[in-house]
Scaffold this motif. Sequence first.
Motif, PDB file in Angstrom:
ATOM      1  N   VAL A 197     148.794 -29.349   7.131  1.00  0.00           N
ATOM      2  CA  VAL A 197     148.341 -30.233   6.060  1.00  0.00           C
ATOM      3  C   VAL A 197     147.680 -29.393   4.970  1.00  0.00           C
ATOM      4  CG1 VAL A 197     148.015 -32.258   7.528  1.00  0.00           C
ATOM      5  CG2 VAL A 197     146.135 -30.630   7.254  1.00  0.00           C
ATOM      6  N   PRO A 198     147.745 -29.835   3.715  1.00  0.00           N
ATOM      7  CA  PRO A 198     147.154 -29.055   2.621  1.00  0.00           C
ATOM      8  C   PRO A 198     145.634 -29.061   2.688  1.00  0.00           C
ATOM      9  CG  PRO A 198     148.014 -31.149   1.804  1.00  0.00           C
ATOM     10  CD  PRO A 198     148.450 -31.038   3.223  1.00  0.00           C
ATOM     11  N   PRO A 199     144.985 -27.977   2.219  1.00  0.00           N
ATOM     12  CA  PRO A 199     143.505 -27.944   2.194  1.00  0.00           C
ATOM     13  C   PRO A 199     142.969 -28.948   1.187  1.00  0.00           C
ATOM     14  CG  PRO A 199     144.418 -26.054   1.034  1.00  0.00           C
ATOM     15  CD  PRO A 199     145.577 -26.750   1.682  1.00  0.00           C
ATOM     16  N   LEU A 200     141.770 -29.417   1.439  1.00  0.00           N
ATOM     17  CA  LEU A 200     141.165 -30.450   0.608  1.00  0.00           C
ATOM     18  C   LEU A 200     139.907 -29.936  -0.069  1.00  0.00           C
ATOM     19  CD1 LEU A 200     141.480 -33.413   3.137  1.00  0.00           C
ATOM     20  CD2 LEU A 200     142.653 -33.267   0.932  1.00  0.00           C
ATOM     21  N   ASN A 201     139.586 -30.520  -1.200  1.00  0.00           N
ATOM     22  CA  ASN A 201     138.299 -30.269  -1.821  1.00  0.00           C
ATOM     23  C   ASN A 201     137.215 -30.997  -1.035  1.00  0.00           C
ATOM     24  OD1 ASN A 201     139.569 -28.770  -3.763  1.00  0.00           O
ATOM     25  ND2 ASN A 201     139.358 -30.292  -5.397  1.00  0.00           N
ATOM     26  N   LEU A 202     136.006 -30.467  -1.093  1.00  0.00           N
ATOM     27  CA  LEU A 202     134.860 -31.080  -0.440  1.00  0.00           C
ATOM     28  C   LEU A 202     133.970 -31.718  -1.488  1.00  0.00           C
ATOM     29  CD1 LEU A 202     134.732 -30.725   2.683  1.00  0.00           C
ATOM     30  CD2 LEU A 202     135.877 -28.802   1.586  1.00  0.00           C
ATOM     31  N   HIS A 203     133.372 -32.833  -1.123  1.00  0.00           N
ATOM     32  CA  HIS A 203     132.513 -33.553  -2.065  1.00  0.00           C
ATOM     33  C   HIS A 203     131.141 -33.789  -1.434  1.00  0.00           C
ATOM     34  CE1 HIS A 203     136.091 -34.482  -4.506  1.00  0.00           C
ATOM     35  NE2 HIS A 203     136.690 -34.699  -3.345  1.00  0.00           N
ATOM     36  N   GLY A 204     130.119 -33.819  -2.269  1.00  0.00           N
ATOM     37  CA  GLY A 204     128.793 -34.136  -1.760  1.00  0.00           C
ATOM     38  C   GLY A 204     127.797 -33.039  -2.050  1.00  0.00           C
ATOM     39  N   LYS A 205     126.576 -33.238  -1.581  1.00  0.00           N
ATOM     40  CA  LYS A 205     125.497 -32.288  -1.798  1.00  0.00           C
ATOM     41  C   LYS A 205     125.420 -31.313  -0.634  1.00  0.00           C
ATOM     42  CE  LYS A 205     122.684 -35.730  -4.254  1.00  0.00           C
ATOM     43  NZ  LYS A 205     121.374 -36.435  -4.292  1.00  0.00           N
ATOM     44  N   LEU A 206     125.165 -30.037  -0.954  1.00  0.00           N
ATOM     45  CA  LEU A 206     125.078 -29.034   0.100  1.00  0.00           C
ATOM     46  C   LEU A 206     123.915 -29.307   1.048  1.00  0.00           C
ATOM     47  CD1 LEU A 206     125.863 -25.730  -1.833  1.00  0.00           C
ATOM     48  CD2 LEU A 206     127.364 -27.048  -0.347  1.00  0.00           C
ATOM     49  N   GLU A 207     122.808 -29.855   0.510  1.00  0.00           N
ATOM     50  CA  GLU A 207     121.659 -30.084   1.384  1.00  0.00           C
ATOM     51  C   GLU A 207     121.914 -31.182   2.409  1.00  0.00           C
ATOM     52  OE1 GLU A 207     120.485 -32.080  -2.622  1.00  0.00           O
ATOM     53  OE2 GLU A 207     121.600 -30.327  -1.925  1.00  0.00           O
ATOM     54  N   ASP A 208     122.994 -31.962   2.243  1.00  0.00           N
ATOM     55  CA  ASP A 208     123.328 -32.991   3.228  1.00  0.00           C
ATOM     56  C   ASP A 208     123.671 -32.383   4.581  1.00  0.00           C
ATOM     57  OD1 ASP A 208     122.925 -34.919   1.364  1.00  0.00           O
ATOM     58  OD2 ASP A 208     125.041 -35.309   0.963  1.00  0.00           O
ATOM     59  N   GLU A 209     124.034 -31.106   4.613  1.00  0.00           N
ATOM     60  CA  GLU A 209     124.431 -30.468   5.858  1.00  0.00           C
ATOM     61  C   GLU A 209     123.295 -30.482   6.884  1.00  0.00           C
ATOM     62  OE1 GLU A 209     127.241 -28.559   8.348  1.00  0.00           O
ATOM     63  OE2 GLU A 209     127.405 -29.728   6.499  1.00  0.00           O
ATOM     64  N   LYS A 210     122.048 -30.562   6.441  1.00  0.00           N
ATOM     65  CA  LYS A 210     120.920 -30.586   7.363  1.00  0.00           C
ATOM     66  C   LYS A 210     120.841 -31.905   8.107  1.00  0.00           C
ATOM     67  CE  LYS A 210     115.889 -30.061   7.587  1.00  0.00           C
ATOM     68  NZ  LYS A 210     114.644 -29.742   6.816  1.00  0.00           N
ATOM     69  N   GLN A 211     120.914 -33.020   7.388  1.00  0.00           N
ATOM     70  CA  GLN A 211     120.787 -34.333   8.000  1.00  0.00           C
ATOM     71  C   GLN A 211     122.123 -34.949   8.387  1.00  0.00           C
ATOM     72  OE1 GLN A 211     117.865 -35.511   8.813  1.00  0.00           O
ATOM     73  NE2 GLN A 211     116.713 -33.906   7.753  1.00  0.00           N
ATOM     74  N   ASN A 212     123.163 -34.568   7.666  1.00  0.00           N
ATOM     75  CA  ASN A 212     124.480 -35.182   7.884  1.00  0.00           C
ATOM     76  C   ASN A 212     125.560 -34.107   7.844  1.00  0.00           C
ATOM     77  OD1 ASN A 212     126.401 -37.227   8.215  1.00  0.00           O
ATOM     78  ND2 ASN A 212     126.622 -37.511   6.006  1.00  0.00           N
ATOM     79  N   PRO A 213     125.614 -33.256   8.871  1.00  0.00           N
ATOM     80  CA  PRO A 213     126.579 -32.145   8.850  1.00  0.00           C
ATOM     81  C   PRO A 213     128.020 -32.634   8.880  1.00  0.00           C
ATOM     82  CG  PRO A 213     125.581 -32.361  11.025  1.00  0.00           C
ATOM     83  CD  PRO A 213     124.831 -33.284  10.110  1.00  0.00           C
ATOM     84  N   LEU A 214     128.911 -31.861   8.289  1.00  0.00           N
ATOM     85  CA  LEU A 214     130.327 -32.184   8.333  1.00  0.00           C
ATOM     86  C   LEU A 214     130.792 -32.243   9.790  1.00  0.00           C
ATOM     87  CD1 LEU A 214     131.988 -29.999   5.533  1.00  0.00           C
ATOM     88  CD2 LEU A 214     131.757 -32.477   5.559  1.00  0.00           C
ATOM     89  N   PRO A 215     131.534 -33.270  10.165  1.00  0.00           N
ATOM     90  CA  PRO A 215     132.048 -33.340  11.542  1.00  0.00           C
ATOM     91  C   PRO A 215     133.095 -32.260  11.780  1.00  0.00           C
ATOM     92  CG  PRO A 215     133.037 -35.064  10.213  1.00  0.00           C
ATOM     93  CD  PRO A 215     131.982 -34.412   9.351  1.00  0.00           C
ATOM     94  N   LEU A 216     133.248 -31.885  13.049  1.00  0.00           N
ATOM     95  CA  LEU A 216     134.241 -30.878  13.406  1.00  0.00           C
ATOM     96  C   LEU A 216     135.597 -31.489  13.691  1.00  0.00           C
ATOM     97  CD1 LEU A 216     132.171 -28.454  15.669  1.00  0.00           C
ATOM     98  CD2 LEU A 216     132.538 -28.387  13.188  1.00  0.00           C
ATOM     99  N   GLN A 217     135.641 -32.808  13.889  1.00  0.00           N
ATOM    100  CA  GLN A 217     136.907 -33.480  14.154  1.00  0.00           C
ATOM    101  C   GLN A 217     136.778 -34.950  13.789  1.00  0.00           C
ATOM    102  OE1 GLN A 217     135.190 -32.087  17.139  1.00  0.00           O
ATOM    103  NE2 GLN A 217     134.054 -34.031  17.062  1.00  0.00           N
ATOM    104  N   ILE A 218     137.928 -35.625  13.692  1.00  0.00           N
ATOM    105  CA  ILE A 218     137.932 -37.047  13.376  1.00  0.00           C
ATOM    106  C   ILE A 218     137.433 -37.874  14.548  1.00  0.00           C
ATOM    107  CG2 ILE A 218     139.460 -39.024  12.937  1.00  0.00           C
ATOM    108  CD1 ILE A 218     138.887 -37.444  10.460  1.00  0.00           C
ATOM    109  N   GLU A 219     137.875 -37.541  15.761  1.00  0.00           N
ATOM    110  CA  GLU A 219     137.466 -38.302  16.938  1.00  0.00           C
ATOM    111  C   GLU A 219     135.974 -38.126  17.192  1.00  0.00           C
ATOM    112  OE1 GLU A 219     139.582 -34.517  18.432  1.00  0.00           O
ATOM    113  OE2 GLU A 219     139.709 -35.939  16.765  1.00  0.00           O
ATOM    114  N   SER A 220     135.342 -39.159  17.772  1.00  0.00           N
ATOM    115  CA  SER A 220     133.891 -39.146  17.978  1.00  0.00           C
ATOM    116  C   SER A 220     133.467 -38.091  18.982  1.00  0.00           C
ATOM    117  CB  SER A 220     133.418 -40.534  18.446  1.00  0.00           C
ATOM    118  OG  SER A 220     133.759 -41.520  17.503  1.00  0.00           O
ATOM    119  N   VAL A 221     134.279 -37.876  19.991  1.00  0.00           N
ATOM    120  CA  VAL A 221     133.980 -36.900  21.045  1.00  0.00           C
ATOM    121  C   VAL A 221     135.129 -35.902  21.107  1.00  0.00           C
ATOM    122  CG1 VAL A 221     133.526 -36.562  23.504  1.00  0.00           C
ATOM    123  CG2 VAL A 221     132.690 -38.628  22.351  1.00  0.00           C
ATOM    124  N   PRO A 222     134.837 -34.596  21.121  1.00  0.00           N
ATOM    125  CA  PRO A 222     135.927 -33.605  21.167  1.00  0.00           C
ATOM    126  C   PRO A 222     136.807 -33.801  22.391  1.00  0.00           C
ATOM    127  CG  PRO A 222     133.808 -32.548  20.721  1.00  0.00           C
ATOM    128  CD  PRO A 222     133.506 -33.971  21.082  1.00  0.00           C
TER     129      PRO A 222
END
Length: 462
Positions: free
Chosen positions: A195-220
């Motif tokens: 799949v093609p790479p995507l742009n990321l949106h949002g504030k960098l400081e969100d990574e502390k409280q709301n980190p980017l998930p590692l996968q779509i599914e809730s549990v790896p």
Amino acid sequence: MNAHDTGFVYIRDLGNYLDHKVNVLGVVLEFSLPRKSRGTDYVSTLKLIDESQQSPEFSVNIFTKTIDHLPHVRSYGDLILLKNVTIKTYEGQVSGVFYKDSSSFALFDGTPSTEAVLYQSSPRFLLLDFEKDFISHLSQLFDAVQFSSGSSEYLLKLKNIPEKTCFDLVCKVLHISYDAHKDVWMLFVWDGTDVPPLNLHGKLEDEKQNPLPLQIESVPLDHNILRQFQPIGTVLRIMADKTHENLDKHFRAVGKWVRLLDVTGQISSGIWHGFLKPSARVRFLSDDNNVVLDLHRDYNERIFENNGHLPQWSKSSHFLTVIDLEDITFITLMDIITNAKLNASFCCIVRVVASYPSEADDFRSPYCPSATKMRLTLEDPTARIHAFLRGDEWMKFFDGSPIDVFTTKLNMLLGMPERQYGSNDGEFSRSPPWIQCCIEVKRSADGRRKRYYICSTRIVTQ
């Protein structure tokens, strides 16, 4: 053998039986996923052919009281015998309606045989002896015939996946599971492309409280499942509409090549995934189908070429980083995740989609450089992982840069637009570049999981 002599009506002749109930025997080419109808019934739509007519395909809507009573086609070329199906017309095409109170069906293995092998039937179905010969005849008649995989009008590969647009996908279904947290069934599919790479949106400081998930599914997924996936090419997660129930029981395509119709591409947290609409349909394909063979050929050409494990979107000789090692062989993040080796180093091409902390003053102590620790979120078309930079490797990675230079390098690494350099305020879109990276795999302190550390890698700028 004449169908009329056995009580069956050929598909080409069904237009002569409008509003009549007839018996039809055909090969199932396509079926919709079992779903709840607008009323209290369950419904599935099948498309059939027989020796009299391969185009257009005969469509029949099957209504039953329970989902278990719907036909659950399990393989390419299987046959269905429908009894007391009412013939109608819809949008100028002859079609059929299977009523739960008066119709019945049976599904048969499509493998050529001298005997009819029945594997599912509705409660009132009765198979007569003289019908068995005709079923066997049809299975042998279509032996070695390659059935249509459908038109190419909406057919796309994962490397061309569109957002919010319906398309068809020829793919191999690798796994199916239920995500209890999201209350959805999820298919895991693959076609050998990225799949093609995507742009990321949002504030960098969100990574502390709301980190980017590692996968779509809730549990790896369990590692034993991941090890069954191909390490090259994206495994797309496709969520099923909530009208589709108990897919693990009624969807028999795991491990098989199919054409999925009415898939919609969607994006969540910078990750592609798919969505199966209520009208989604499935068409089993043979291993020697032309489209499947083309995908195999393209995949084989890819893996046998030099550096075939590189993302298809990273064909560049210029990267933001270099690896201080010789004789480098690149692999994918999925390769690393599923590799059983510990205390080993691997090289890959990735993007840094997030960092924590994201401000130099938050984590670097000028009095204790060895205490430096930074978490980077890395991704390629196969996976996302957290990898850590610490101590001397941190110093090497950023070349011991002073704070202002370090900040510029980190901004470049995260793909921030130049107008945002020196400021994390506000939301913006960023496009992280591809980098070369060496990753060391170690076991965590508690011994329960692997941890990843970046090593022998440094940023170079002109």
